[in-house]
Design an enzyme around this catalytic site. Structure first.
Site, mmCIF file in Angstrom:
data_model
loop_
_atom_site.group_PDB
_atom_site.id
_atom_site.type_symbol
_atom_site.label_atom_id
_atom_site.label_comp_id
_atom_site.label_asym_id
_atom_site.label_seq_id
_atom_site.Cartn_x
_atom_site.Cartn_y
_atom_site.Cartn_z
ATOM 1 N N ASN A 21 -12.516 47.080 -41.698
ATOM 2 C CA ASN A 21 -13.903 46.685 -41.399
ATOM 3 C C ASN A 21 -14.898 47.840 -41.290
ATOM 4 O O ASN A 21 -16.104 47.633 -41.460
ATOM 5 C CB ASN A 21 -13.941 45.913 -40.064
ATOM 6 C CG ASN A 21 -13.303 44.536 -40.163
ATOM 7 O OD1 ASN A 21 -13.206 43.964 -41.247
ATOM 8 N ND2 ASN A 21 -12.869 43.998 -39.036
ATOM 9 N N ASP B 198 -16.397 39.853 -22.516
ATOM 10 C CA ASP B 198 -15.465 40.329 -21.485
ATOM 11 C C ASP B 198 -16.073 40.124 -20.096
ATOM 12 O O ASP B 198 -15.388 39.754 -19.147
ATOM 13 C CB ASP B 198 -15.150 41.810 -21.724
ATOM 14 C CG ASP B 198 -14.722 42.057 -23.163
ATOM 15 O OD1 ASP B 198 -13.675 41.542 -23.557
ATOM 16 O OD2 ASP B 198 -15.471 42.720 -23.909
ATOM 17 N N ALA C 148 -22.434 35.041 -42.090
ATOM 18 C CA ALA C 148 -23.144 33.793 -41.759
ATOM 19 C C ALA C 148 -22.373 32.538 -42.124
ATOM 20 O O ALA C 148 -22.687 31.453 -41.626
ATOM 21 C CB ALA C 148 -24.510 33.798 -42.455
ATOM 22 N N ALA C 149 -21.356 32.682 -42.990
ATOM 23 C CA ALA C 149 -20.546 31.503 -43.336
ATOM 24 C C ALA C 149 -19.318 31.389 -42.440
ATOM 25 O O ALA C 149 -18.507 30.480 -42.613
ATOM 26 C CB ALA C 149 -20.116 31.586 -44.798
ATOM 27 N N GLY C 150 -19.174 32.320 -41.491
ATOM 28 C CA GLY C 150 -17.964 32.363 -40.685
ATOM 29 C C GLY C 150 -18.029 31.510 -39.436
ATOM 30 O O GLY C 150 -19.009 30.776 -39.188
ATOM 31 N N GLN D 110 -24.157 48.815 -43.846
ATOM 32 C CA GLN D 110 -25.170 48.046 -43.104
ATOM 33 C C GLN D 110 -26.050 48.964 -42.267
ATOM 34 O O GLN D 110 -27.246 48.718 -42.119
ATOM 35 C CB GLN D 110 -24.493 46.953 -42.270
ATOM 36 C CG GLN D 110 -23.876 45.916 -43.213
ATOM 37 C CD GLN D 110 -23.237 44.734 -42.539
ATOM 38 O OE1 GLN D 110 -23.061 44.721 -41.325
ATOM 39 N NE2 GLN D 110 -22.865 43.743 -43.324
ATOM 40 N N HIS E 85 -14.020 47.327 -26.013
ATOM 41 C CA HIS E 85 -13.627 45.918 -26.183
ATOM 42 C C HIS E 85 -12.226 45.917 -26.799
ATOM 43 O O HIS E 85 -12.038 45.674 -27.991
ATOM 44 C CB HIS E 85 -14.644 45.206 -27.077
ATOM 45 C CG HIS E 85 -14.285 43.772 -27.353
ATOM 46 N ND1 HIS E 85 -14.158 42.824 -26.377
ATOM 47 C CD2 HIS E 85 -14.012 43.133 -28.517
ATOM 48 C CE1 HIS E 85 -13.829 41.664 -26.912
ATOM 49 N NE2 HIS E 85 -13.726 41.831 -28.218
HETATM 50 P P1 NAD Z 1 -14.707 34.644 -39.871
HETATM 51 O O1 NAD Z 1 -13.602 35.156 -40.736
HETATM 52 O O2 NAD Z 1 -14.769 33.208 -39.538
HETATM 53 O O3 NAD Z 1 -16.101 35.039 -40.530
HETATM 54 C C1 NAD Z 1 -16.369 36.334 -40.944
HETATM 55 C C2 NAD Z 1 -17.381 36.233 -42.059
HETATM 56 O O4 NAD Z 1 -17.827 37.550 -42.350
HETATM 57 C C3 NAD Z 1 -16.817 35.646 -43.366
HETATM 58 O O5 NAD Z 1 -17.601 34.550 -43.770
HETATM 59 C C4 NAD Z 1 -16.915 36.808 -44.356
HETATM 60 O O6 NAD Z 1 -17.208 36.380 -45.680
HETATM 61 C C5 NAD Z 1 -18.060 37.601 -43.753
HETATM 62 N N1 NAD Z 1 -18.140 39.020 -44.150
HETATM 63 C C6 NAD Z 1 -17.127 39.873 -44.384
HETATM 64 N N2 NAD Z 1 -17.626 41.070 -44.778
HETATM 65 C C7 NAD Z 1 -18.969 40.956 -44.776
HETATM 66 C C8 NAD Z 1 -20.037 41.829 -45.118
HETATM 67 N N3 NAD Z 1 -19.799 43.064 -45.558
HETATM 68 N N4 NAD Z 1 -21.297 41.376 -45.017
HETATM 69 C C9 NAD Z 1 -21.556 40.127 -44.603
HETATM 70 N N5 NAD Z 1 -20.591 39.233 -44.291
HETATM 71 C C10 NAD Z 1 -19.317 39.648 -44.372
HETATM 72 O O7 NAD Z 1 -14.680 35.551 -38.536
HETATM 73 P P2 NAD Z 1 -15.368 35.236 -37.138
HETATM 74 O O8 NAD Z 1 -14.426 34.414 -36.316
HETATM 75 O O9 NAD Z 1 -16.753 34.779 -37.343
HETATM 76 O O10 NAD Z 1 -15.331 36.713 -36.496
HETATM 77 C C11 NAD Z 1 -16.107 37.752 -37.036
HETATM 78 C C12 NAD Z 1 -15.767 39.075 -36.354
HETATM 79 O O11 NAD Z 1 -16.128 39.026 -34.969
HETATM 80 C C13 NAD Z 1 -14.286 39.461 -36.371
HETATM 81 O O12 NAD Z 1 -14.167 40.849 -36.635
HETATM 82 C C14 NAD Z 1 -13.827 39.146 -34.955
HETATM 83 O O13 NAD Z 1 -12.699 39.896 -34.580
HETATM 84 C C15 NAD Z 1 -15.051 39.561 -34.177
HETATM 85 N N6 NAD Z 1 -15.173 39.060 -32.801
HETATM 86 C C16 NAD Z 1 -15.693 39.895 -31.874
HETATM 87 C C17 NAD Z 1 -15.865 39.470 -30.568
HETATM 88 C C18 NAD Z 1 -16.436 40.386 -29.515
HETATM 89 O O14 NAD Z 1 -16.453 39.996 -28.339
HETATM 90 N N7 NAD Z 1 -16.912 41.556 -29.848
HETATM 91 C C19 NAD Z 1 -15.507 38.166 -30.219
HETATM 92 C C20 NAD Z 1 -14.979 37.320 -31.203
HETATM 93 C C21 NAD Z 1 -14.805 37.776 -32.508
HETATM 94 C C1 LMR Z 2 -12.151 38.318 -28.524
HETATM 95 O O1 LMR Z 2 -12.162 39.079 -27.580
HETATM 96 O O2 LMR Z 2 -11.955 37.078 -28.380
HETATM 97 C C2 LMR Z 2 -12.425 38.827 -29.910
HETATM 98 O O3 LMR Z 2 -12.613 40.205 -29.910
HETATM 99 C C3 LMR Z 2 -11.397 38.391 -30.893
HETATM 100 C C4 LMR Z 2 -10.109 39.168 -30.744
HETATM 101 O O4 LMR Z 2 -9.632 39.683 -31.733
HETATM 102 O O5 LMR Z 2 -9.591 39.225 -29.630
#
Ligand code: NAD
Ligand code: LMR
Length: 333
Positions: free
Chosen positions: A114, A168, A21-23, A121, A196
């Site tokens: 991860n 996507d 939630a802080a990300g 969870q 993905h």
């Molecule tokens: P970020 O680093 O800005 O934020 C991630 C946050 O998760 C951090 O605040 C961290 O403290 C927290 N965190 C880590 N472990 C945790 C846990 N066990 N419980 C709760 N919080 C936890 O990252 P972001 O840019 O917000 O991206 C988050 C994830 O989403 C990454 O793995 C990124 O690759 C993924 N992502 C997926 C897609 C998709 O289409 N599926 C798209 C974009 C990003």
């Molecule tokens: C995306 O597709 O933008 C996310 O999954 C982030 C990444 O690592 O590509």
């Protein structure tokens, strides 16, 4: 919990948990959920922000900003680093919290870092979430993390766990819309099969623009040499240009995903990664991107599509990649 009075309606608030939630993604996602973009304009929500201990202070800051936004549908905000408390009674969980990849890394490289998050969870969701909980895994590698969480939550039906491939799908619509100078919503029957990851298959075999076949309006070279690889590698392209991974577009796709799951798609196809029950030769349990429609609060995979010789190897490459990821996931503890 910080509770707020709302005058919006007497409806019971929907409980929503957002991890990470802080990300970056959450910083956009939380406001869209609180604005009613997911559950509708008259549905109050209560947000739980789940973080790790090191990020609790930043999460508290995010909660302060949510309060300062004075949003009519926001009934309360809870901040916690306790998994069990974080998922207690939750109706919708956005599992965002996970490390993003950096330049030159693949999403599956993140499985070791991860994957274990989603074991814990999954167990906490199993123990405390509402029976009707919908879980959307965003953290990468999203498909296999959803597979891990679902396996750890043995009492929750697998179909309640999805992974995000709507980004996507939206990227495909955007690229088509630029190519054919039409609005994204004028396209139908687009799907992104598989994982993905770079192996994903954005498929235009059935795609239509205002009811006419898209394949008659594009050349094969653009489709195979530009469209498919550019959509599949768009995440890396964003990381390269922006310096960090996509955030607002990912949040927007997550909003689209749960909104359509809850509210339905009115017959429109979209892409959802969900646990296979054997459709199109995909091993049961692998979390795979399929063409779906949303009906009555559930997804229905579009079945009985003819798969041709161009599609089959591309779908099979994703089955193979997800089998390999599942082996690594099964070895995590
Ligand atoms: P970020 O680093 O800005 O934020 C991630 C946050 O998760 C951090 O605040 C961290 O403290 C927290 N965190 C880590 N472990 C945790 C846990 N066990 N419980 C709760 N919080 C936890 O990252 P972001 O840019 O917000 O991206 C988050 C994830 O989403 C990454 O793995 C990124 O690759 C993924 N992502 C997926 C897609 C998709 O289409 N599926 C798209 C974009 C990003
Ligand atoms: C995306 O597709 O933008 C996310 O999954 C982030 C990444 O690592 O590509």
């Amino acid at each position: 919990m910080t509770a707020f009075a709302t005058s919006s309606s007497a409806k019971t608030p929907v409980k929503v948990t957002v991890t990470g939630a802080a990300g970056n993604i959450a910083y956009s996602l939380l406001w869209r959920v609180a604005a009613g973009d997911v559950f509708g304009p008259d549905q109050p929500v209560e947000l739980t922000l789940l973080e790790i201990p090191d990020a609790m202070q930043a999460a508290e800051g995010t909660a302060m900003e949510l309060a300062d936004s004075a949003m009519p549908l926001l009934k309360g905000v809870n901040v916690t680093d306790n998994q069990r408390a974080g998922f207690e009674g939750t109706n919708a969980a956005f599992l965002v919290g996970a490390k993003p990849r950096g330049k030159g890394e693949s999403r599956s490289d993140m499985l070791e870092a991860n994957g274990r998050i989603f074991i814990e969870q999954g167990k906490a969701l199993n123990d405390g979430a509402a029976q009707d909980v919908r879980v959307l895994v965003v953290g990468n590698p999203a498909n296999t993390n959803a597979y891990i969480a679902s396996k750890a939550a043995g009492d929750v039906p697998a179909e309640q766990f999805n992974a995000l491939m709507r980004l996507d799908h939206n990227r495909s619509l955007s690229m088509l819309s630029q190519k054919l100078d039409a609005a994204p919503e004028e396209f139908s029957r687009v799907v992104v099969w598989g994982n993905h990851s770079d192996t994903q298959f954005p498929d235009l075999t059935y795609a239509q623009l205002r009811g006419e076949n898209v394949s008659d309006q594009i050349d094969q070279n653009w489709y195979t040499e530009e469209f498919i690889p550019r959509v599949a590698k768009r995440g890396a392209e964003i990381i390269e240009v922006r310096g960090k991974s996509s955030a607002a577009s990912a949040a927007s796709a997550a909003v689209d995903h749960i909104r359509d799951w809850v509210q339905g798609t009115d017959g429109r196809w979209t892409t959802v990664a969900l646990p296979s029950t054997g459709e199109y030769g995909v091993d049961e349990g692998l979390v795979f991107g399929f063409p779906v429609i949303g009906v009555g609060g559930k997804w229905q995979v579009v079945e009985d599509l003819e798969i041709n010789d161009f599609q089959r190897p591309r779908i099979d490459a994703n089955i193979e990649a997800l089998r390999e990821e599942a082996k690594v996931a099964d070895a995590l503890s």
